[in-house]
Motif scaffolding. Structure first.
Motif, PDB file in Angstrom:
ATOM      1  N   PRO A 220       0.827  -1.220   0.000  1.00 17.99           N
ATOM      2  CA  PRO A 220       0.000   0.000   0.000  1.00 17.99           C
ATOM      3  C   PRO A 220       0.856   1.263   0.000  1.00 17.99           C
ATOM      4  N   PHE A 221       1.991   1.229   0.724  1.00 17.58           N
ATOM      5  CA  PHE A 221       2.883   2.391   0.768  1.00 17.58           C
ATOM      6  C   PHE A 221       3.418   2.721  -0.621  1.00 17.58           C
ATOM      7  N   ARG A 222       3.808   1.675  -1.349  1.00 12.35           N
ATOM      8  CA  ARG A 222       4.345   1.875  -2.695  1.00 12.35           C
ATOM      9  C   ARG A 222       3.282   2.461  -3.623  1.00 12.35           C
ATOM     10  N   ASN A 223       2.068   1.948  -3.534  1.00 13.67           N
ATOM     11  CA  ASN A 223       0.979   2.466  -4.361  1.00 13.67           C
ATOM     12  C   ASN A 223       0.682   3.927  -4.022  1.00 13.67           C
ATOM     13  N   PHE A 224       0.630   4.217  -2.714  1.00 21.25           N
ATOM     14  CA  PHE A 224       0.306   5.578  -2.280  1.00 21.25           C
ATOM     15  C   PHE A 224       1.377   6.561  -2.733  1.00 21.25           C
ATOM     16  N   MET A 225       2.634   6.203  -2.539  1.00 19.12           N
ATOM     17  CA  MET A 225       3.731   7.093  -2.904  1.00 19.12           C
ATOM     18  C   MET A 225       3.771   7.335  -4.412  1.00 19.12           C
ATOM     19  N   LEU A 226       3.531   6.277  -5.192  1.00 15.54           N
ATOM     20  CA  LEU A 226       3.550   6.442  -6.647  1.00 15.54           C
ATOM     21  C   LEU A 226       2.415   7.344  -7.099  1.00 15.54           C
ATOM     22  N   ALA A 227       1.222   7.183  -6.492  1.00 15.42           N
ATOM     23  CA  ALA A 227       0.078   8.027  -6.851  1.00 15.42           C
ATOM     24  C   ALA A 227       0.362   9.487  -6.519  1.00 15.42           C
ATOM     25  N   VAL A 228       0.996   9.746  -5.374  1.00 13.23           N
ATOM     26  CA  VAL A 228       1.308  11.116  -4.970  1.00 13.23           C
ATOM     27  C   VAL A 228       2.399  11.711  -5.868  1.00 13.23           C
ATOM     28  N   LEU A 229       3.419  10.908  -6.182  1.00 15.97           N
ATOM     29  CA  LEU A 229       4.553  11.400  -6.952  1.00 15.97           C
ATOM     30  C   LEU A 229       4.216  11.639  -8.421  1.00 15.97           C
ATOM     31  N   ILE A 230       3.069  11.137  -8.878  1.00 17.78           N
ATOM     32  CA  ILE A 230       2.657  11.396 -10.262  1.00 17.78           C
ATOM     33  C   ILE A 230       2.438  12.893 -10.477  1.00 17.78           C
ATOM     34  N   LEU A 276       9.560   8.549 -16.316  1.00 19.59           N
ATOM     35  CA  LEU A 276       9.690   8.962 -14.927  1.00 19.59           C
ATOM     36  C   LEU A 276       8.855   8.097 -13.996  1.00 19.59           C
ATOM     37  N   VAL A 277       7.647   7.714 -14.435  1.00 22.76           N
ATOM     38  CA  VAL A 277       6.794   6.827 -13.621  1.00 22.76           C
ATOM     39  C   VAL A 277       7.478   5.482 -13.428  1.00 22.76           C
ATOM     40  N   ILE A 278       8.003   4.903 -14.513  1.00 19.81           N
ATOM     41  CA  ILE A 278       8.680   3.604 -14.421  1.00 19.81           C
ATOM     42  C   ILE A 278       9.924   3.706 -13.538  1.00 19.81           C
ATOM     43  N   ALA A 279      10.713   4.783 -13.714  1.00 17.49           N
ATOM     44  CA  ALA A 279      11.916   4.964 -12.905  1.00 17.49           C
ATOM     45  C   ALA A 279      11.561   5.150 -11.428  1.00 17.49           C
ATOM     46  N   THR A 280      10.520   5.942 -11.161  1.00 20.54           N
ATOM     47  CA  THR A 280      10.090   6.166  -9.779  1.00 20.54           C
ATOM     48  C   THR A 280       9.601   4.872  -9.151  1.00 20.54           C
ATOM     49  N   ASP A 281       8.842   4.089  -9.935  1.00 21.36           N
ATOM     50  CA  ASP A 281       8.361   2.805  -9.437  1.00 21.36           C
ATOM     51  C   ASP A 281       9.531   1.870  -9.116  1.00 21.36           C
ATOM     52  N   GLY A 282      10.549   1.890  -9.980  1.00 21.99           N
ATOM     53  CA  GLY A 282      11.729   1.063  -9.728  1.00 21.99           C
ATOM     54  C   GLY A 282      12.444   1.476  -8.454  1.00 21.99           C
ATOM     55  N   LEU A 283      12.567   2.802  -8.242  1.00 24.41           N
ATOM     56  CA  LEU A 283      13.218   3.302  -7.026  1.00 24.41           C
ATOM     57  C   LEU A 283      12.409   2.925  -5.789  1.00 24.41           C
ATOM     58  N   ARG A 285      10.460   0.386  -5.511  1.00 25.68           N
ATOM     59  CA  ARG A 285      10.607  -1.063  -5.312  1.00 25.68           C
ATOM     60  C   ARG A 285      11.892  -1.376  -4.549  1.00 25.68           C
ATOM     61  N   VAL A 286      12.982  -0.699  -4.929  1.00 20.29           N
ATOM     62  CA  VAL A 286      14.269  -0.911  -4.238  1.00 20.29           C
ATOM     63  C   VAL A 286      14.155  -0.495  -2.772  1.00 20.29           C
ATOM     64  N   LEU A 287      13.563   0.676  -2.530  1.00 18.42           N
ATOM     65  CA  LEU A 287      13.411   1.154  -1.157  1.00 18.42           C
ATOM     66  C   LEU A 287      12.507   0.245  -0.341  1.00 18.42           C
ATOM     67  N   SER A 288      11.433  -0.246  -0.985  1.00 21.62           N
ATOM     68  CA  SER A 288      10.504  -1.153  -0.301  1.00 21.62           C
ATOM     69  C   SER A 288      11.185  -2.459   0.071  1.00 21.62           C
ATOM     70  N   ASN A 289      11.996  -2.999  -0.850  1.00 22.23           N
ATOM     71  CA  ASN A 289      12.718  -4.252  -0.568  1.00 22.23           C
ATOM     72  C   ASN A 289      13.721  -4.065   0.565  1.00 22.23           C
ATOM     73  N   LYS A 290      14.410  -2.912   0.554  1.00 23.90           N
ATOM     74  CA  LYS A 290      15.366  -2.636   1.630  1.00 23.90           C
ATOM     75  C   LYS A 290      14.656  -2.510   2.971  1.00 23.90           C
ATOM     76  N   PHE A 291      13.485  -1.858   2.956  1.00 23.36           N
ATOM     77  CA  PHE A 291      12.717  -1.693   4.189  1.00 23.36           C
ATOM     78  C   PHE A 291      12.249  -3.054   4.724  1.00 23.36           C
ATOM     79  N   LYS A 292      11.810  -3.932   3.820  1.00 22.64           N
ATOM     80  CA  LYS A 292      11.374  -5.270   4.237  1.00 22.64           C
ATOM     81  C   LYS A 292      12.530  -6.064   4.821  1.00 22.64           C
ATOM     82  N   LYS A 293      13.701  -5.961   4.174  1.00 20.80           N
ATOM     83  CA  LYS A 293      14.872  -6.683   4.667  1.00 20.80           C
ATOM     84  C   LYS A 293      15.298  -6.181   6.038  1.00 20.80           C
TER      85      LYS A 293
END
Length: 304
Positions: A220-230, A276-283, A285-293
């Motif tokens: 949900p965090f990833r979805n929310f952040m991507l929607a806001v960053l659009i 920019l949307v794809i690049a932001t989503d990729g970033l 994803r990386v941050l989300s994976n690091k947070f999960k780890k």
């Protein structure tokens, strides 16, 4: 209501489904064809509302895309006419009011309760819940009142003009700004609604939300952040478009800036935004994976 429920169940049986949807499609076409004919030959033909056809056709595709997913999710038709009929009748009344009084916000907006009512009558609440994003998507098709568009557009145009001026000035171009009017060399460019208005913001927001829904992120965090960053992505894409137009005009003249290359700059806008949307989503994803780890490492340390 039991009678209507029996009709709905009869129509949604396997041997009657095709005939039901053909009848519904013909009915919708008869009712809404004049509305969309007027839009294509009127409001949607203007630069300010050029996003309308894009969002409309993407909405149709998205409904088809989600309906094809129903079997995969095990969602069956369970007609709910008790709620569906009042919503459908309300939608039709709103359409009649909008059509008779030439109120496009009602005339086009009525399509949402009409489709929701039909979905509830013939497919049920589970299908309606599954299609919630498709109905939300349709909200972007509804034309906003002019005073709302004007109030929101002016600050955006001013911000885009300000950013363009400072970026090109930093690159040693002879540029000055008065309000939303840019002067570069001997040329003057007015930052119009189409270059920095709600049309591009709506289109990019819609495409971004569609991207999120199709990719089906679980975070949900990833979805929310991507929607806001659009929103800042849309701003950056608009600034890029105005810079491109200013440079084209400065180097090749006013005819080049207002001709084919002007339309091509619109393609540049959406390509820039998509990247920019794809690049932001990729970033994200990386941050989300690091947070999960980090969370997993913390939980394992606590267990030890």
């Amino acid at each position: 209501m039991d009678k209507f429920g029996n009709i709905a169940r009869h129509w949604t049986s396997p041997d009657k489904t095709m005939g039901a949807w053909i009848a519904i499609a013909v009915g919708l076409l008869i009712v809404y064809f004049p509305t969309f004919w007027d839009l294509f030959h009127g409001l949607w033909g203007t630069e300010r509302h050029a996003h309308g056809p894009i969002v409309f056709f993407v909405s149709i595709w998205f409904f088809y895309f989600k309906l094809k997913q129903l079997p995969a999710y095990g969602i069956s038709f369970e007609p709910f006419p008790v709620l569906g009929w009042p919503i459908l009748i309300f939608g039709l009344l709103v359409f009649i009011l909008g059509r008779s009084q030439t109120l496009l916000i009602f005339e086009v907006g009525s399509l949402i309760p009409v489709l929701l009512g039909i979905t509830l009558i013939f497919m049920g609440s589970r299908v309606a819940k599954f299609l919630w994003f498709a109905f939300f998507f349709l909200c972007f098709v509804v034309p906003l009142p002019a005073f709302v568009v004007d109030a929101a557009t002016l600050p955006m145009k001013t911000a885009v003009s300000f950013a363009t001026e400072h970026i090109l000035y930093a690159l040693d171009y002879p540029i000055a700004r008065t309000g939303v009017m840019l002067t570069i060399g001997q040329y003057q460019l007015l930052v119009a609604d189409a270059c920095a208005g709600l049309n591009s913001l709506f289109t990019l927001e819609v495409l971004g939300l569609l991207y999120m829904n199709v990719t089906h992120h679980e975070s949900p965090f990833r979805n929310f952040m991507l929607a806001v960053l659009i929103i800042p992505i849309s701003f950056i894409a608009n600034v890029t478009r105005v810079i491109v137009l200013a440079l084209i005009t400065y180097h090749w003249g006013d005819a080049a800036g207002q001709g084919f290359l002007h339309e091509f700059s619109g393609i540049v806008l959406f390509i820039t935004a998509l990247l920019l949307v794809i690049a932001t989503d990729g970033l994200l994803r990386v941050l989300s994976n690091k947070f999960k780890k980090s969370q997993q490492a913390t939980s394992s340390d606590l267990k030890v």
